[in-house]
Design an enzyme around this catalytic site. Structure first.
Site, PDB file in Angstrom:
ATOM      1  N   CYS A  71      50.561  49.340  37.955  1.00  0.00           N
ATOM      2  CA  CYS A  71      50.349  50.315  36.899  1.00  0.00           C
ATOM      3  C   CYS A  71      51.107  51.616  37.151  1.00  0.00           C
ATOM      4  O   CYS A  71      51.157  52.487  36.286  1.00  0.00           O
ATOM      5  CB  CYS A  71      48.857  50.550  36.760  1.00  0.00           C
TER       6      CYS A  71
ATOM      7  N   HIS B  88      46.608  57.169  34.347  1.00  0.00           N
ATOM      8  CA  HIS B  88      46.585  55.727  34.115  1.00  0.00           C
ATOM      9  C   HIS B  88      45.193  55.340  33.607  1.00  0.00           C
ATOM     10  O   HIS B  88      44.173  55.832  34.104  1.00  0.00           O
ATOM     11  CB  HIS B  88      46.901  55.006  35.422  1.00  0.00           C
TER      12      HIS B  88
ATOM     13  N   ASN C 195      43.146  48.208  30.228  1.00  0.00           N
ATOM     14  CA  ASN C 195      44.222  48.539  31.160  1.00  0.00           C
ATOM     15  C   ASN C 195      45.485  47.786  30.745  1.00  0.00           C
ATOM     16  O   ASN C 195      45.545  46.565  30.857  1.00  0.00           O
ATOM     17  CB  ASN C 195      43.775  48.129  32.575  1.00  0.00           C
TER      18      ASN C 195
HETATM   19  N1  ACO Z   1      30.503  40.817  33.670  1.00  0.00           N
HETATM   20  C1  ACO Z   1      29.308  40.784  34.298  1.00  0.00           C
HETATM   21  N2  ACO Z   1      29.176  40.869  35.631  1.00  0.00           N
HETATM   22  C2  ACO Z   1      30.312  41.022  36.357  1.00  0.00           C
HETATM   23  C3  ACO Z   1      31.577  41.058  35.776  1.00  0.00           C
HETATM   24  C4  ACO Z   1      31.654  40.951  34.369  1.00  0.00           C
HETATM   25  N3  ACO Z   1      32.832  40.989  33.714  1.00  0.00           N
HETATM   26  N4  ACO Z   1      32.483  41.200  36.752  1.00  0.00           N
HETATM   27  C5  ACO Z   1      31.821  41.266  37.907  1.00  0.00           C
HETATM   28  N5  ACO Z   1      30.491  41.128  37.679  1.00  0.00           N
HETATM   29  C6  ACO Z   1      29.412  41.152  38.648  1.00  0.00           C
HETATM   30  C7  ACO Z   1      29.882  40.894  40.046  1.00  0.00           C
HETATM   31  O1  ACO Z   1      29.995  39.515  40.275  1.00  0.00           O
HETATM   32  C8  ACO Z   1      28.777  41.515  40.856  1.00  0.00           C
HETATM   33  O2  ACO Z   1      27.709  40.626  40.915  1.00  0.00           O
HETATM   34  P1  ACO Z   1      26.849  40.469  42.267  1.00  0.00           P
HETATM   35  O3  ACO Z   1      26.284  41.836  42.542  1.00  0.00           O
HETATM   36  O4  ACO Z   1      25.820  39.467  41.894  1.00  0.00           O
HETATM   37  O5  ACO Z   1      27.835  40.022  43.298  1.00  0.00           O
HETATM   38  C9  ACO Z   1      28.333  42.689  40.002  1.00  0.00           C
HETATM   39  O6  ACO Z   1      28.856  42.455  38.685  1.00  0.00           O
HETATM   40  C10 ACO Z   1      28.801  44.051  40.490  1.00  0.00           C
HETATM   41  O7  ACO Z   1      30.157  43.983  40.746  1.00  0.00           O
HETATM   42  P2  ACO Z   1      30.871  45.161  41.477  1.00  0.00           P
HETATM   43  O8  ACO Z   1      32.200  44.670  41.921  1.00  0.00           O
HETATM   44  O9  ACO Z   1      29.967  45.794  42.469  1.00  0.00           O
HETATM   45  O10 ACO Z   1      31.053  46.210  40.279  1.00  0.00           O
HETATM   46  P3  ACO Z   1      31.772  47.606  40.337  1.00  0.00           P
HETATM   47  O11 ACO Z   1      30.799  48.645  39.978  1.00  0.00           O
HETATM   48  O12 ACO Z   1      32.585  47.804  41.569  1.00  0.00           O
HETATM   49  O13 ACO Z   1      32.791  47.473  39.121  1.00  0.00           O
HETATM   50  C11 ACO Z   1      35.090  47.059  38.623  1.00  0.00           C
HETATM   51  C12 ACO Z   1      33.794  46.490  39.145  1.00  0.00           C
HETATM   52  C13 ACO Z   1      34.895  47.412  37.150  1.00  0.00           C
HETATM   53  C14 ACO Z   1      36.176  46.007  38.759  1.00  0.00           C
HETATM   54  C15 ACO Z   1      35.440  48.338  39.399  1.00  0.00           C
HETATM   55  O14 ACO Z   1      35.337  48.122  40.769  1.00  0.00           O
HETATM   56  C16 ACO Z   1      36.826  48.805  39.078  1.00  0.00           C
HETATM   57  O15 ACO Z   1      37.155  49.146  37.953  1.00  0.00           O
HETATM   58  N6  ACO Z   1      37.707  48.886  40.069  1.00  0.00           N
HETATM   59  C17 ACO Z   1      39.073  49.213  39.811  1.00  0.00           C
HETATM   60  C18 ACO Z   1      39.822  47.952  39.538  1.00  0.00           C
HETATM   61  C19 ACO Z   1      40.957  48.138  38.595  1.00  0.00           C
HETATM   62  O16 ACO Z   1      41.053  49.069  37.835  1.00  0.00           O
HETATM   63  N7  ACO Z   1      41.873  47.180  38.634  1.00  0.00           N
HETATM   64  C20 ACO Z   1      42.929  47.161  37.713  1.00  0.00           C
HETATM   65  C21 ACO Z   1      44.242  47.033  38.349  1.00  0.00           C
HETATM   66  S1  ACO Z   1      44.663  48.359  39.391  1.00  0.00           S
HETATM   67  C22 ACO Z   1      44.733  49.705  38.490  1.00  0.00           C
HETATM   68  O17 ACO Z   1      45.015  49.657  37.342  1.00  0.00           O
HETATM   69  C23 ACO Z   1      44.468  50.995  39.148  1.00  0.00           C
END
Ligand code: ACO
Length: 325
Positions: free
Chosen positions: A112, A252, A282
């Site tokens: 990104c 971003h 994104n």
């Molecule tokens: N729907 C429902 N539940 C979900 C989903 C979904 N789509 N995805 C994950 N879960 C579950 C997980 O399995 C987990 O379950 P568990 O506790 O039973 O194991 C639970 O939700 C919590 O998941 P976490 O990973 O703790 O959630 P978090 O609060 O960290 O949020 C997220 C996850 C949204 C991915 C966050 O960490 C994030 O946005 N990180 C940045 C990632 C990103 O932006 N990547 C894009 C590319 S890089 C960039 O652009 C910068």
């Protein structure tokens, strides 16, 4: 000094809402909204690929600059989701637009942060005398990652943004840019297959690697906040300006909580940070140029305004640029 002469942006027509996702995966509007702040995103049509989106944004940027394809002297295109592995998508843009035989290159794999890196490189090319450079950020991410993996699929959308860079005054001067990389984090956000280490083949098809996006969401989250905040301050220091002078920060658009945390860390109010992640999700290297185009069109920035762009992505790469409108 390099200046932006025109802005362009494009997203495909097809809207996929969180409720649409909930009909196909074990997820919900509530989870996606709460964790990422995303409500809907756009998907490229079946007959659209990366080139098509890039062309739409590029034509708008050229028209905005009052230039013809024949006026372009270089094209640099940032993407992680190219039309083909080879040749570069920029070469296809050159031919499709009807440019002269100008040099083109893709900046691939910077995630990104690709557009900011491309802008940084292009601005230095303008400083060496190149007249007009088309700089594009484009992704059709939804075509290459697994749409069965709820932990990544719901976060992304498709889109493109572009600017034409040239000699000032133009619409906005590029006062300066900073970029950084931490290659030790390469494995934290990566497409599992498709390169020479793990090529597309029967094995990667069978084990699901062929479209697996490996991502440590929490690590990405923390680093994105830290690096985008720091880069924003670094670029302001580099160009001798202060945060209090900044009209708008365009970060971003990966996750609303990341954007809010960057604003909090910078200590600036919500109305000085551009947000459209709820609409488009994104869109990778396209988020910054697309948001910039949208912000200019909506009158959020105009003559006299100081704007900071910042991004973070796979690599890890990050960067920021300061624009004086
Ligand atoms: N729907 C429902 N539940 C979900 C989903 C979904 N789509 N995805 C994950 N879960 C579950 C997980 O399995 C987990 O379950 P568990 O506790 O039973 O194991 C639970 O939700 C919590 O998941 P976490 O990973 O703790 O959630 P978090 O609060 O960290 O949020 C997220 C996850 C949204 C991915 C966050 O960490 C994030 O946005 N990180 C940045 C990632 C990103 O932006 N990547 C894009 C590319 S890089 C960039 O652009 C910068």
């Amino acid at each position: 000094m390099a200046a932006i002469l025109g802005f362009g942006g494009y997203v495909p027509e097809r809207i996929v809402t969180n409720d649409d996702w909930a009909t196909r995966l074990d997820t919900s509007d509530e989870w996606i909204t709460q964790r990422a702040g995303i409500k809907r995103r756009r998907f490229a049509a079946e007959d659209q690929a990366t080139l098509d989106l890039a062309l739409e944004a590029s034509r708008k940027a050229l028209a905005d600059a009052g230039l013809e394809p024949a006026d372009l002297d270089e094209i640099v295109l940032a993407t992680d989701t190219p039309e083909y592995l080879t040749p570069d998508t920029a070469a296809l843009v050159q031919h499709s637009l009807g440019c002269r035989n100008i040099p083109t290159y893709d900046l691939g794999g910077s995630g990104c942060a690709g557009f900011i890196q491309a802008l940084d490189v292009a601005a230095s090319r303008v400083a060496t005398g190149v007249r007009h450079i088309l700089v594009i950020g484009v992704e059709v991410i939804t075509r290459l990652i697994s749409l069965e993996d709820r932990t990544t699929a719901v976060l992304f959308g498709d889109g493109a943004g572009a600017v034409v860079l040239g000699h000032g005054p133009g619409r906005a001067e590029v006062l300066g840019a900073v970029s950084g990389t931490d290659g030790s984090a390469a494995g934290i956000l990566t497409l599992a297959a498709g390169g020479t280490r793990n090529p597309f083949n029967e094995r990667t098809l069978a084990n699901g690697d062929f479209n697996r996006l490996v991502m440590d969401g929490k690590k990405v989250f923390t680093e994105a906040v830290k690096r985008m905040s720091e880069a924003s301050m670094q670029v302001l220091e580099k160009v001798g300006r202060s945060l209090s002078e900044v009209k708008l920060v365009i970060p971003h658009q990966a996750n609303r909580r990341i954007i809010d945390a960057v604003a909090h860390r910078l200590g600036i109010a919500e109305d000085r940070v551009y947000v459209n992640v709820h609409e488009y999700g994104n869109i990778g290297s396209a988020t910054v140029p697309f948001a910039l185009w949208e912000a200019v069109g909506a009158g959020r920035v105009g003559a006299g305004d100081l704007v900071v762009l910042t991004a973070f992505g796979a690599g890890f790469h990050w960067g920021a640029a300061a624009l004086q409108f």
